[in-house]
Design a protein around this motif. Sequence first.
Motif, PDB file in Angstrom:
ATOM      1  N   ALA A  25      53.418 -55.941  45.897  1.00 23.37           N
ATOM      2  CA  ALA A  25      53.548 -54.522  45.520  1.00 23.37           C
ATOM      3  C   ALA A  25      54.898 -54.254  44.857  1.00 23.37           C
ATOM      4  CB  ALA A  25      53.376 -53.641  46.754  1.00 23.37           C
ATOM      5  N   TYR A  26      55.952 -54.830  45.396  1.00 19.51           N
ATOM      6  CA  TYR A  26      57.283 -54.577  44.839  1.00 19.51           C
ATOM      7  C   TYR A  26      57.556 -55.418  43.600  1.00 19.51           C
ATOM      8  CZ  TYR A  26      58.390 -51.095  48.185  1.00 19.51           C
ATOM      9  OH  TYR A  26      58.383 -49.924  48.885  1.00 19.51           O
ATOM     10  N   PHE A  27      56.864 -56.540  43.446  1.00 22.17           N
ATOM     11  CA  PHE A  27      56.946 -57.293  42.198  1.00 22.17           C
ATOM     12  C   PHE A  27      56.353 -56.446  41.065  1.00 22.17           C
ATOM     13  CE2 PHE A  27      55.241 -60.193  39.012  1.00 22.17           C
ATOM     14  CZ  PHE A  27      56.357 -60.964  38.732  1.00 22.17           C
ATOM     15  N   LEU A  33      59.375 -51.126  36.388  1.00 29.03           N
ATOM     16  CA  LEU A  33      60.718 -50.600  36.117  1.00 29.03           C
ATOM     17  C   LEU A  33      61.356 -51.293  34.926  1.00 29.03           C
ATOM     18  CD1 LEU A  33      62.135 -50.346  39.742  1.00 29.03           C
ATOM     19  CD2 LEU A  33      61.744 -48.444  38.168  1.00 29.03           C
ATOM     20  N   PHE A  34      61.328 -52.615  34.910  1.00 29.62           N
ATOM     21  CA  PHE A  34      62.004 -53.341  33.842  1.00 29.62           C
ATOM     22  C   PHE A  34      61.290 -53.168  32.503  1.00 29.62           C
ATOM     23  CE2 PHE A  34      63.571 -55.710  37.624  1.00 29.62           C
ATOM     24  CZ  PHE A  34      64.873 -55.257  37.519  1.00 29.62           C
ATOM     25  N   TRP A  35      59.960 -53.128  32.488  1.00 31.07           N
ATOM     26  CA  TRP A  35      59.254 -52.900  31.221  1.00 31.07           C
ATOM     27  C   TRP A  35      59.471 -51.489  30.713  1.00 31.07           C
ATOM     28  CZ3 TRP A  35      57.873 -56.032  27.668  1.00 31.07           C
ATOM     29  CH2 TRP A  35      57.654 -57.372  28.005  1.00 31.07           C
ATOM     30  N   ARG A  36      59.680 -50.555  31.628  1.00 36.86           N
ATOM     31  CA  ARG A  36      60.006 -49.190  31.206  1.00 36.86           C
ATOM     32  C   ARG A  36      61.294 -49.195  30.404  1.00 36.86           C
ATOM     33  NH1 ARG A  36      63.912 -45.685  31.045  1.00 36.86           N
ATOM     34  NH2 ARG A  36      63.509 -43.571  31.554  1.00 36.86           N
ATOM     35  N   PHE A  37      62.270 -49.995  30.869  1.00 38.74           N
ATOM     36  CA  PHE A  37      63.528 -50.070  30.145  1.00 38.74           C
ATOM     37  C   PHE A  37      63.357 -50.770  28.805  1.00 38.74           C
ATOM     38  CE2 PHE A  37      65.361 -49.767  34.551  1.00 38.74           C
ATOM     39  CZ  PHE A  37      65.848 -48.488  34.391  1.00 38.74           C
ATOM     40  N   VAL A  38      62.481 -51.776  28.744  1.00 36.41           N
ATOM     41  CA  VAL A  38      62.217 -52.467  27.476  1.00 36.41           C
ATOM     42  C   VAL A  38      61.635 -51.491  26.471  1.00 36.41           C
ATOM     43  CG1 VAL A  38      60.747 -54.190  26.363  1.00 36.41           C
ATOM     44  CG2 VAL A  38      61.953 -54.767  28.466  1.00 36.41           C
ATOM     45  N   ILE A  39      60.646 -50.733  26.900  1.00 43.39           N
ATOM     46  CA  ILE A  39      60.000 -49.771  25.990  1.00 43.39           C
ATOM     47  C   ILE A  39      61.010 -48.707  25.555  1.00 43.39           C
ATOM     48  CG2 ILE A  39      58.253 -47.956  25.879  1.00 43.39           C
ATOM     49  CD1 ILE A  39      56.573 -49.822  27.762  1.00 43.39           C
ATOM     50  N   SER A  92      62.532 -56.382  48.730  1.00 40.36           N
ATOM     51  CA  SER A  92      63.694 -56.705  47.897  1.00 40.36           C
ATOM     52  C   SER A  92      63.476 -57.987  47.108  1.00 40.36           C
ATOM     53  CB  SER A  92      64.942 -56.835  48.768  1.00 40.36           C
ATOM     54  OG  SER A  92      65.202 -55.624  49.427  1.00 40.36           O
ATOM     55  N   ILE A  93      62.871 -58.993  47.737  1.00 37.60           N
ATOM     56  CA  ILE A  93      62.584 -60.251  47.035  1.00 37.60           C
ATOM     57  C   ILE A  93      61.570 -60.011  45.925  1.00 37.60           C
ATOM     58  CG2 ILE A  93      61.554 -62.548  47.298  1.00 37.60           C
ATOM     59  CD1 ILE A  93      62.917 -62.639  50.081  1.00 37.60           C
ATOM     60  N   GLY A  94      60.619 -59.100  46.143  1.00 38.12           N
ATOM     61  CA  GLY A  94      59.655 -58.749  45.089  1.00 38.12           C
ATOM     62  C   GLY A  94      60.350 -58.144  43.880  1.00 38.12           C
ATOM     63  N   ILE A  95      61.293 -57.229  44.123  1.00 36.76           N
ATOM     64  CA  ILE A  95      62.054 -56.611  43.031  1.00 36.76           C
ATOM     65  C   ILE A  95      62.887 -57.662  42.306  1.00 36.76           C
ATOM     66  CG2 ILE A  95      63.957 -55.020  42.508  1.00 36.76           C
ATOM     67  CD1 ILE A  95      61.344 -53.547  43.001  1.00 36.76           C
ATOM     68  N   LEU A  96      63.584 -58.502  43.065  1.00 35.45           N
ATOM     69  CA  LEU A  96      64.430 -59.529  42.454  1.00 35.45           C
ATOM     70  C   LEU A  96      63.603 -60.574  41.707  1.00 35.45           C
ATOM     71  CD1 LEU A  96      67.066 -59.923  45.290  1.00 35.45           C
ATOM     72  CD2 LEU A  96      67.369 -58.787  43.071  1.00 35.45           C
ATOM     73  N   SER A  97      62.405 -60.877  42.193  1.00 36.73           N
ATOM     74  CA  SER A  97      61.508 -61.797  41.476  1.00 36.73           C
ATOM     75  C   SER A  97      61.090 -61.208  40.135  1.00 36.73           C
ATOM     76  CB  SER A  97      60.258 -62.095  42.304  1.00 36.73           C
ATOM     77  OG  SER A  97      60.576 -62.704  43.521  1.00 36.73           O
ATOM     78  N   VAL A 101      61.892 -62.748  36.379  1.00 36.90           N
ATOM     79  CA  VAL A 101      60.894 -62.934  35.307  1.00 36.90           C
ATOM     80  C   VAL A 101      61.338 -62.182  34.061  1.00 36.90           C
ATOM     81  CG1 VAL A 101      58.528 -62.387  34.618  1.00 36.90           C
ATOM     82  CG2 VAL A 101      58.975 -63.406  36.856  1.00 36.90           C
ATOM     83  N   TYR A 102      61.834 -60.964  34.251  1.00 39.80           N
ATOM     84  CA  TYR A 102      62.282 -60.132  33.135  1.00 39.80           C
ATOM     85  C   TYR A 102      63.425 -60.795  32.357  1.00 39.80           C
ATOM     86  CZ  TYR A 102      64.850 -56.300  30.901  1.00 39.80           C
ATOM     87  OH  TYR A 102      65.532 -55.523  30.019  1.00 39.80           O
ATOM     88  N   ILE A 103      64.427 -61.324  33.071  1.00 39.92           N
ATOM     89  CA  ILE A 103      65.564 -61.910  32.356  1.00 39.92           C
ATOM     90  C   ILE A 103      65.200 -63.233  31.696  1.00 39.92           C
ATOM     91  CG2 ILE A 103      67.307 -60.768  33.753  1.00 39.92           C
ATOM     92  CD1 ILE A 103      67.791 -63.490  35.126  1.00 39.92           C
ATOM     93  N   ARG A 104      64.115 -63.861  32.139  1.00 40.04           N
ATOM     94  CA  ARG A 104      63.672 -65.127  31.537  1.00 40.04           C
ATOM     95  C   ARG A 104      62.825 -64.902  30.292  1.00 40.04           C
ATOM     96  NH1 ARG A 104      66.550 -69.071  32.483  1.00 40.04           N
ATOM     97  NH2 ARG A 104      64.817 -70.469  32.099  1.00 40.04           N
TER      98      ARG A 104
END
Length: 111
Positions: A25-27, A33-39, A92-97, A101-104
């Motif tokens: 769920a948190y992944f 969240l991160f794709w929102r920033f990309v867009i 937290s691990i889901g968010i960090l995972s 993926v986002y930074i890769r």
Amino acid sequence: LSHQQGDDLKLPAFFASDKLAHWLAYFVLGQSLFWRFVIRRRLSIKGAEKKFAPMVDWLGIAIGIGYGLSDEIHQSFIPLREVSLLDFLADSIGILSAWFVYIRLPKSWKN
């Protein structure tokens, strides 16, 4: 799901299935969240956005982990639910995972 009573939740019967559910769920939240920033970055003025790019990662992480913490606190008010440090850790691990993926991702996908 966090507002459902504990006896209403139907999880698969294998070890740590609830932690896997929290992670997943948190992944998904983190990816959103991160794709929102990309867009947002693609739609904004290129020069101004570069200045704030490093802050975007920390902001996404802070929002996701903060939401996980508030969700655990919220569950303390729901019958048959409890606050769990391990659930918060899985969140937290889901968010960090998701961030990993986002930074890769190739830079061309994020610009």
